[in-house]
Design a protein around this motif. Sequence first.
Motif, PDB file in Angstrom:
ATOM      1  N   GLY A 115     -32.188  48.011 -12.573  1.00 40.00           N
ATOM      2  CA  GLY A 115     -31.335  47.341 -11.580  1.00 40.00           C
ATOM      3  C   GLY A 115     -30.507  48.741 -10.856  1.00 40.00           C
ATOM      4  O   GLY A 115     -29.202  48.229 -10.782  1.00 40.00           O
ATOM      5  N   LYS A 116     -31.044  49.189 -10.526  1.00 36.64           N
ATOM      6  CA  LYS A 116     -30.876  50.559  -9.821  1.00 36.64           C
ATOM      7  C   LYS A 116     -30.836  50.733  -8.514  1.00 36.64           C
ATOM      8  O   LYS A 116     -31.659  50.398  -8.062  1.00 36.64           O
ATOM      9  N   LYS A 160     -29.919  47.391  -7.194  1.00 38.78           N
ATOM     10  CA  LYS A 160     -28.547  47.066  -7.763  1.00 38.78           C
ATOM     11  C   LYS A 160     -28.117  45.612  -7.517  1.00 38.78           C
ATOM     12  O   LYS A 160     -28.292  45.125  -6.294  1.00 38.78           O
ATOM     13  N   ASP A 161     -27.693  44.871  -8.405  1.00 40.22           N
ATOM     14  CA  ASP A 161     -27.311  43.590  -8.314  1.00 40.22           C
ATOM     15  C   ASP A 161     -28.540  42.335  -7.845  1.00 40.22           C
ATOM     16  O   ASP A 161     -28.299  41.511  -7.584  1.00 40.22           O
ATOM     17  N   LYS A 162     -29.849  43.106  -8.056  1.00 39.30           N
ATOM     18  CA  LYS A 162     -30.913  42.357  -7.872  1.00 39.30           C
ATOM     19  C   LYS A 162     -31.716  42.263  -8.837  1.00 39.30           C
ATOM     20  O   LYS A 162     -33.303  41.936  -8.679  1.00 39.30           O
ATOM     21  N   SER A 163     -31.294  42.353 -10.260  1.00 42.95           N
ATOM     22  CA  SER A 163     -32.004  42.227 -11.170  1.00 42.95           C
ATOM     23  C   SER A 163     -32.820  41.142 -11.407  1.00 42.95           C
ATOM     24  O   SER A 163     -32.317  39.951 -10.964  1.00 42.95           O
TER      25      SER A 163
END
Length: 319
Positions: free
Chosen positions: A97-98, A102-105
Amino acid sequence: MIKLFKPFVAAAIVTGLAATSAYAQTRVTYKSAKTTSSYYQMAVQIAEAMKAGSDGDIVVTVEESQGSVQNVMEVKARNGDYVFTTPPVLVSLAQGGKAMFKDKSDPAFDEIRALFPIPSLTMHFVMSDASGVTDFASLEGKTLLLGKGSFGAREGEKYLKLFGLEGKVEIADVELSGAVPALKNGQIDGFVTAGSYPAPNVIEAAASTGVSVLSLNDEQIAASKRARLVIPAGTYAGQDRDIVTTSLPVVAFTTTKMDEATAYALTKTYWEGKADMGAAAPWWNGVDRGLMANITGKIHPGALKYYTEAGFELSDAQK
């Protein structure tokens, strides 16, 4: 020899099943790159290899993609017939999730599994013989074309900073497509390009102008945090020694939704057909068992079965 489709087609749908086949037809969707990319051509070649190597039992539909990030993101909505290409580092970022993920896991990212490596994005710092540049230290004061927006442009800019050349090299405002003419007329001293080797624009420059492709030393490679890659002597005209450079590995992936039999068949057929692909397109000759080390995540169990049978050396992290 495998007969290849013409390059740069809008879509490549490989079809055909022998009427006497005793097996059900296996259909796979292969998501690659833009149709103008060499990686799209590779996808078409893989599709043809799968058709030839399976006697038509494996049918691969090649889909155009806008990039590797999109390929990874589509894992969330795809089924077990989905194969896609991307650098392994993007899979790691997605699973963590990086960065751009990010915030799209999504739990689907944890189910991504590797099948086989394909040609790496290989860095080329190409300097004209007239420039007299044979190493990075002598780049100071020269004019270099980096291109715009591409991986090679971003990577080239990064290397100039890492090697203390920021502000000491003039960057030409020319598109990469104009690199060879600009080199011929002396408008630039060199250009940076990244792609599978042998790269067509480097072949053209070496044959028409005479060039040196710069090698990196061990310290520079370590600083780049990229994979070390050796372009064998004789790959380009006038190249009498190996070129040591860096690369961004690219791998074909699927997910655990794919059944083991399909993953096994795809992987086996790929490796057994690679020699024929290499005879038709030299970039395949740069793929060997050594590139397996660039797979940093887990390999699909079906592919793992083939690698075990074929005697490939794999790490514990890949199993």
